[in-house]
Design a protein around this motif. Structure first.
Motif: not given
Length: 338
Positions: A133-143
């Motif tokens: 439940d970290t999802h750093e790569a996914l949040i980078d995509v959104i950012n």
């Protein structure tokens, strides 16, 4: 053979590259006569547009990246079919990738999508990712302003559009159905216990038991991992109590449970009733045919693609979560209502 370019065609007709481009794209700005000649010549010379150049020019790839956790699950096949249908109708291609429930593979794929290869991403989270439940790569995509739609397995920690199945209600509904047909000891075989989906279906099961005053027995729950021996765990379960109902949390596990139960001499549904999730091909053609929960995978795929394409065109809209209800398809693996 040398690849023909717009410049070559323009030189042949003595017109500008812009005129050739407009003619090939059927623009009304070019006369019909010249347009037909240019299009015929381009076809004769096997002209193919340079997609990379067009993408750079238009700042769009017309491509959607899709990540699913498990292609052996028929639900995800149905979802992909729905996504591709809507994407193609809207002029988009899709790149489909499988995470195989691995957060490392999911991250690698997201980094590839984040490098300008797609206009948007549709994905269902890997079980490992939901555990962490970290999802750093996914949040980078959104950012980086690449629109994302999560479906089925989602995270509250990621702000984006979502399409989810009402899994809690589905777990509740099928447990009540088993109780209504006379089942007293209902077991659950859960191969995705760490995922949000697996947890919600179990919560629905517990809710139905509580509502009807039936105590929850943790020994009736098999949380299956890839290393576990289903035959052995089923032996322990069937020796523990007189089991008369089993819920398989996905289609493949429901089919495997059916075969194990039959091999041990039990009659399905007279001794044990079995219900599974996902209305795929397997469940229809086993004997007896399996009662299943339909999650409407094709419809979910269509909705995710529509949400994403709308988000690509209108980036400022507020995020939306769509909830899809399930249907129970009663077949021969469950007793009939009295």
């Amino acid at each position: 053979m040398k690849k023909v370019t717009l410049k070559d065609i323009a030189g042949h007709f003595g017109v500008s590259i812009s005129t050739v481009s407009k003619a090939i794209n059927d623009s009304h700005e070019i006369s019909n006569d010249l347009k037909i000649k240019i299009q015929a010549y381009a076809k004769e010379k096997h002209y193919k547009p340079n997609r990379l150049a067009l993408n750079l020019l238009n700042k769009s790839t017309k491509t959607i990246g899709v990540i699913v956790p498990n292609i052996l699950n028929y639900f995800f096949v149905q979802v992909l079919y729905g996504i591709e249908k809507v994407a193609n109708e809207s002029g988009y291609n899709i790149i489909s990738c499988i995470s195989n429930e691995s957060s490392a593979k999911e991250t690698k794929t997201l980094e590839f999508f984040d490098a300008g290869t797609v206009d948007g991403v549709i994905m269902s989270l890997a079980e490992e990712s939901q555990n962490e439940d970290t999802h750093e790569a996914l949040i980078d995509v959104i950012n980086n302003d690449i629109p994302v739609v999560l479906f089925d397995r989602v995270s509250e920690n990621v702000q984006c559009d979502k399409v989810v199945v009402d899994d809690l209600e589905a777990g509740y509904k099928i447990t009540k159905h088993l109780i209504n047909i006379g089942c007293k000891n209902i077991a659950v075989v859960n191969p995705i216990s760490s995922s949000s989906v697996g947890k919600l279906r179990l919560l629905g099961y517990k809710k139905a038991l509580k509502e009807l005053g039936i105590p929850f027995d943790p020994k009736l729950i098999i949380n299956l991992t890839i290393k576990d021996d289903l035959d052995l765990l089923m032996s322990f379960l069937l020796n523990y109590k007189t089991i008369d109902g089993i819920i398989g949390i996905d289609e493949l596990i429901a089919v495997q449970v059916l075969e194990v139960v039959k091999a041990r001499g039990y009659n399905v549904p007279n001794d044990i009733s079995i219900i599974g999730f996902t209305n795929g091909q397997l469940s229809k053609y086993v004997t007896p045919s399996l009662t299943m929960v339909s999650q409407h995978g094709k419809y979910i795929g269509e909705q995710t693609a529509k949400l994403l394409i709308n988000r690509i065109k209108n980036p400022g809209l507020p995020y939306e979560t769509k909830i899809v209800k399930t249907s129970l398809l009663v077949r021969d693996s469950t007793k009939k209502l009295q």
